[in-house]
Design a protein around this motif. Sequence first.
Motif, PDB file in Angstrom:
ATOM      1  N   HIS A 122     -60.717 -68.615 -79.148  1.00  0.00           N
ATOM      2  CA  HIS A 122     -61.142 -68.437 -77.759  1.00  0.00           C
ATOM      3  C   HIS A 122     -60.019 -68.889 -76.819  1.00  0.00           C
ATOM      4  O   HIS A 122     -59.356 -69.897 -77.081  1.00  0.00           O
TER       5      HIS A 122
ATOM      6  N   ARG B  51     -62.580 -69.335 -70.014  1.00  0.00           N
ATOM      7  CA  ARG B  51     -63.611 -68.373 -70.405  1.00  0.00           C
ATOM      8  C   ARG B  51     -64.604 -68.172 -69.246  1.00  0.00           C
ATOM      9  O   ARG B  51     -65.634 -68.844 -69.172  1.00  0.00           O
TER      10      ARG B  51
ATOM     11  N   VAL C 185     -67.671 -67.060 -67.068  1.00  0.00           N
ATOM     12  CA  VAL C 185     -69.056 -66.795 -67.446  1.00  0.00           C
ATOM     13  C   VAL C 185     -69.798 -66.163 -66.270  1.00  0.00           C
ATOM     14  O   VAL C 185     -69.623 -66.572 -65.123  1.00  0.00           O
TER      15      VAL C 185
ATOM     16  N   TYR D 269     -66.343 -74.325 -67.848  1.00  0.00           N
ATOM     17  CA  TYR D 269     -66.344 -72.868 -67.727  1.00  0.00           C
ATOM     18  C   TYR D 269     -66.367 -72.457 -66.252  1.00  0.00           C
ATOM     19  O   TYR D 269     -67.192 -72.977 -65.488  1.00  0.00           O
TER      20      TYR D 269
ATOM     21  N   GLU E 265     -65.711 -63.499 -70.189  1.00  0.00           N
ATOM     22  CA  GLU E 265     -65.732 -63.875 -71.600  1.00  0.00           C
ATOM     23  C   GLU E 265     -67.160 -64.083 -72.102  1.00  0.00           C
ATOM     24  O   GLU E 265     -67.438 -63.912 -73.278  1.00  0.00           O
ATOM     25  N   VAL E 266     -68.042 -64.470 -71.194  1.00  0.00           N
ATOM     26  CA  VAL E 266     -69.417 -64.791 -71.559  1.00  0.00           C
ATOM     27  C   VAL E 266     -70.359 -64.243 -70.495  1.00  0.00           C
ATOM     28  O   VAL E 266     -70.089 -64.379 -69.300  1.00  0.00           O
TER      29      VAL E 266
ATOM     30  N   GLY F 288     -65.737 -61.832 -76.878  1.00  0.00           N
ATOM     31  CA  GLY F 288     -66.738 -62.010 -75.831  1.00  0.00           C
ATOM     32  C   GLY F 288     -68.079 -62.399 -76.429  1.00  0.00           C
ATOM     33  O   GLY F 288     -68.348 -62.151 -77.603  1.00  0.00           O
ATOM     34  N   ASP F 289     -68.902 -63.038 -75.603  1.00  0.00           N
ATOM     35  CA  ASP F 289     -70.254 -63.421 -75.989  1.00  0.00           C
ATOM     36  C   ASP F 289     -71.239 -62.895 -74.970  1.00  0.00           C
ATOM     37  O   ASP F 289     -71.087 -63.140 -73.764  1.00  0.00           O
TER      38      ASP F 289
ATOM     39  N   ILE G  64     -72.301 -70.212 -77.561  1.00  0.00           N
ATOM     40  CA  ILE G  64     -71.038 -69.602 -77.140  1.00  0.00           C
ATOM     41  C   ILE G  64     -69.826 -70.441 -77.542  1.00  0.00           C
ATOM     42  O   ILE G  64     -68.698 -69.945 -77.533  1.00  0.00           O
TER      43      ILE G  64
END
Length: 260
Positions: A6, A10, A12, A34, A88-89, A138-139, A236
């Motif tokens: 990761h 990231r 979100v 995040y 990313e999330v 990615g999540d 995540i």
Amino acid sequence: MAFIPHPERRPVLVAGASSGIGAATAEWLAAAGYPVALTARRVEKLQELADKITAAGGEAVAVPLDVTDDQSVLDCVAKAEAALGSLEVVVSGAGDLAVGRSYEQPVDRFVDQIDIHLNGAYRLYRAVIPGMIERARGDFVFIGSDVTQRPRTFSSAYVAAKSGIDGLVATVQMELEGTGVRAGLVRPGQTLTGMGMDLDQKTTEDMLNDWIKFGIARHGNFLGPEHIAQAIAGMIAMPRGSHMRIVEVEAEGAVPKTKH
């Protein structure tokens, strides 16, 4: 081929971040470092939370989102990425709760619940997943419910929508296999949020009596939104190459005082 770890940053997007599980998740993830895009229809509530997060040293932006509107979803994703970078999330938890017996509630109320909880989650998924696949990471976290395992009366539309989420997640997990993108499902049990708290006394009594009759109300303990936020954070944070596919979070029954 080994997974690239990761990245340090990231971004979100949390859908439904104006209250309840969404707000708790946004605050929890921001505290963990995040950058967070807070999204919902109530922009003033989002801005209050964004200000709180930034005052505490986090990074947050408030972006309007109506998951029942295709263009609103696309605009929201574009604004979030312009402010924070490629997502990313994404945590899809937007929704409300309209209760009533299945044969008594208006058809349009039933349809609205499906559109918010199921179609809305799909709109958001469809808007962000191609970019995640292109980046090979990615999540996407879907907020489901334990009602798919233990249906509750007075909630037919909600149960139907969340059952649809279960089916959607099972399908997309297969389709995303080998792309580097993970789809996860979090199923909360009874959680103390704003949903359902505006019911009139008679509806509440009828509903609870029904739940007792069918053995649904095992005890009076509720989860807090922060409990679900912690489950999402754990999902995540799993290292790349691993996949926490489903997490069920339930309220623990109270321990008798004599056992303390």
